[in-house]
Design an enzyme around this catalytic site. Structure first.
Site, PDB file in Angstrom:
ATOM      1  N   GLU A  36       0.859  -1.198   0.000  1.00 52.43           N
ATOM      2  CA  GLU A  36       0.000   0.000   0.000  1.00 52.43           C
ATOM      3  C   GLU A  36       0.887   1.239   0.000  1.00 52.43           C
ATOM      4  O   GLU A  36       1.797   1.364   0.815  1.00 52.43           O
ATOM      5  CB  GLU A  36      -0.912  -0.022   1.234  1.00 52.43           C
ATOM      6  CG  GLU A  36      -1.681   1.250   1.508  1.00 52.43           C
ATOM      7  CD  GLU A  36      -2.525   1.743   0.335  1.00 52.43           C
ATOM      8  OE1 GLU A  36      -2.383   2.930  -0.009  1.00 52.43           O
ATOM      9  OE2 GLU A  36      -3.306   0.954  -0.234  1.00 52.43           O
ATOM     10  N   LYS A  53     -19.318  10.288   6.334  1.00 46.74           N
ATOM     11  CA  LYS A  53     -20.458   9.951   7.196  1.00 46.74           C
ATOM     12  C   LYS A  53     -20.329  10.640   8.555  1.00 46.74           C
ATOM     13  O   LYS A  53     -21.336  10.999   9.163  1.00 46.74           O
ATOM     14  CB  LYS A  53     -20.584   8.437   7.379  1.00 46.74           C
ATOM     15  CG  LYS A  53     -21.287   7.707   6.245  1.00 46.74           C
ATOM     16  CD  LYS A  53     -21.074   8.333   4.893  1.00 46.74           C
ATOM     17  CE  LYS A  53     -21.257   7.487   3.706  1.00 46.74           C
ATOM     18  NZ  LYS A  53     -20.545   8.035   2.536  1.00 46.74           N
ATOM     19  N   GLY A 141      -7.632   0.670  -6.511  1.00 43.04           N
ATOM     20  CA  GLY A 141      -8.613   1.693  -6.120  1.00 43.04           C
ATOM     21  C   GLY A 141      -8.896   2.754  -7.161  1.00 43.04           C
ATOM     22  O   GLY A 141      -8.680   2.569  -8.360  1.00 43.04           O
ATOM     23  N   GLY A 179     -24.699  13.043  -8.070  1.00 49.73           N
ATOM     24  CA  GLY A 179     -24.719  11.625  -7.720  1.00 49.73           C
ATOM     25  C   GLY A 179     -24.559  11.455  -6.216  1.00 49.73           C
ATOM     26  O   GLY A 179     -24.840  12.367  -5.434  1.00 49.73           O
ATOM     27  N   HIS A 436     -42.160  -3.593  17.040  1.00 48.80           N
ATOM     28  CA  HIS A 436     -42.945  -2.347  17.044  1.00 48.80           C
ATOM     29  C   HIS A 436     -42.541  -1.495  18.236  1.00 48.80           C
ATOM     30  O   HIS A 436     -42.420  -2.012  19.341  1.00 48.80           O
ATOM     31  CB  HIS A 436     -44.433  -2.687  17.132  1.00 48.80           C
ATOM     32  CG  HIS A 436     -45.305  -1.465  17.240  1.00 48.80           C
ATOM     33  ND1 HIS A 436     -45.561  -0.633  16.169  1.00 48.80           N
ATOM     34  CD2 HIS A 436     -45.961  -0.928  18.305  1.00 48.80           C
ATOM     35  CE1 HIS A 436     -46.350   0.360  16.562  1.00 48.80           C
ATOM     36  NE2 HIS A 436     -46.607   0.208  17.855  1.00 48.80           N
TER      37      HIS A 436
END
Length: 459
Positions: A36, A53, A141, A179, A436
């Protein structure tokens, strides 16, 4: 002369696809080298899914504070401290990164930092060392794309990577691309106090989703005062004294402090030696068969470099698949339609399988559709969210499409995935008991209605 070491599997790229392949391969008794150039975890962990996020959640907290009075809670919203937002976001990434580093060590993977290059059909070279593998997995990637004539400067004209490193929120922003990435940033920024306009060349936002989902998001964005222009191709951008001026086809101009270019991601495959050693590329993507073989014996590809949905969880699943394929386990082929899709804007969009339009192409006009409005769902009323669950059924057959819009519907996609992948009929799901009050009841109610026994559905 370079040093050489031999292994069962050499993996080029340590993102979701690469590290999943590495972990699973070692579990299956293979010796693994994982290469990497940046940090294990790749785009998703460091510059994509996780940090965006976190930004979206910070925005949700800001909105909850602004709207607290609607719930009878007295709270005062005094602003956003962007440095603290970044510290929170970076803390989440850092903890996950440390956990991942620990797992690399625990799996006894040979981890190599540096830029690797395919130098033979069975070898990757990094910093003068040659790593030979009985099997090679390409997992390099993707990168943020731009458009011809649109130069990214990292200051006023930026990509999502730059956007995640801003030390202050801009007063205004134009987001080029409606998008997933564009809508998520527009949503987060609006919540954090930015005046946002989205520009999209296609006729609707999140155009890969069902048309009903796009319309619901557009309606919600109008209500949130997120401006958007659809069916408006970009033409030019120029820098001004205060930011940028964007010209659209037809001559309309928009001005803002920054321009976020969110026109998709391209595969990282150039100048890595792929084509030199027989790996075929198509528009930069690695061509594979359904078992992720490249056509060069024992060379596989996974993740964003393989044509299809560019999703971290897709790469992760493909990494596991390839490791099991190499070990001779003959895993079942991954159904691309069986991969969950989620856009984490407010409201969220989550889906499985075919859109209504695609289902009509495949099955003809005898398909059935049913839409259950979240207005009938108790938990959604408590959360004050609007949206729906839409089902698409093959003629007299299983449900082949599930489309959901609303706050937190990303958490329902797990059940939707099981329904789609197990080819469930409406009666199968209608028989299940949903807790519920939960939003999962909306799925249950939709299936009850499609099975011919609607309860909380107005005729």
């Amino acid at each position: 002369m370079s040093e050489t070491s031999s292994h069962d599997v050499v993996i080029l790229g340590g993102g979701s696809g690469g590290y999943a392949a590495a972990f699973r391969a070692t579990e299956l008794g293979q010796s693994v080298v994982l290469i990497e150039k940046d940090k294990v975890g790749g785009t998703c962990l460091h510059r994509g899914c996780i940090p965006t996020k976190a930004l979206l959640h910070a925005g949700e907290v800001a909105d909850s504070t602004r709207e607290a009075d609607a719930f009878g809670v007295q709270a005062t919203f005094t602003g956003v401290d962007f440095k603290k937002v970044n510290a929170y976001k970076d803390g989440v990434v850092s903890r996950l990164y440390k956990g991942l580093q620990g797992l690399v060590k625990a799996h006894k993977i040979t981890y190599v930092e540096g830029e690797g290059r395919l130098v033979a059909p069975n070898a990757v070279e990094v910093n003068g060392t040659r790593y030979e593998g009985r099997n090679i997995v390409l997992a390099t990637g993707s990168y943020s794309k731009s458009l011809p004539g649109l130069e990214i400067d990292g200051e006023r004209i930026i990509t999502s990577e730059h956007a995640l490193n801003l030390d202050a929120a801009p007063a205004s922003a134009i987001v080029l691309g409606g998008g997933v990435i564009g809508c998520e940033f527009a949503s987060a920024w609006k919540s954090l106090g930015v005046d946002v306009t989205i520009v999209e060349a296609l006729p609707r936002l999140i155009a890969v989703e069902d048309e009903a989902s796009s319309k619901m998001v557009e309606r919600a964005f109008r209500k949130r005062k997120i401006a958007f222009k659809v069916g408006k191709p970009f033409e030019t951008v120029e820098k001004t004294a205060n930011g940028v001026k964007v010209t659209l086809k037809g001559g309309e101009t928009l001005e803002a402090e920054i321009l976020l270019v969110a026109v998709g991601r391209g595969p990282v495959t150039q100048n890595l030696g792929y084509e030199d050693h027989g790996v075929k590329l198509d528009r930069g993507f690695v061509v594979t068969d359904e078992r992720l073989r490249t056509g060069v014996p024992n060379v596989y590809a996974v993740g964003d470099i393989v044509p299809g949905l560019q999703l971290a969880h897709r790469g992760f699943a493909q990494g596991i698949f390839v490791a099991e394929e190499i070990a001779g386990l003959n895993p079942p082929v991954i159904d691309e339609n069986g991969i969950p899709r989620v856009t984490y804007c407010e409201p969220e969009v989550a889906s499985m399988g075919l859109t209504e339009a695609k289902a009509r192409e495949v099955y003809g006009d005898k398909i059935e559709t049913l839409t259950y409005d979240l207005a009938g769902n108790g938990k959604s009323q408590i959360l004050k969210t609007q949206g729906f669950v839409k089902l698409v059924r093959a003629p007299e057959g299983p449900v082949v499409g599930i489309h959901m819009v609303g706050s937190r519907v990303s958490e329902l996609v797990g059940e939707a995935q099981l329904i789609y992948n197990w080819e469930a009929y409406p009666a199968d799901v209608a028989a299940l008991v949903h807790g519920h009050p939960t939003q999962s009841e909306a799925l249950g109610e939709a299936f009850l209605a499609l099975a011919g026994k609607p309860l909380h559905v107005h005729g």
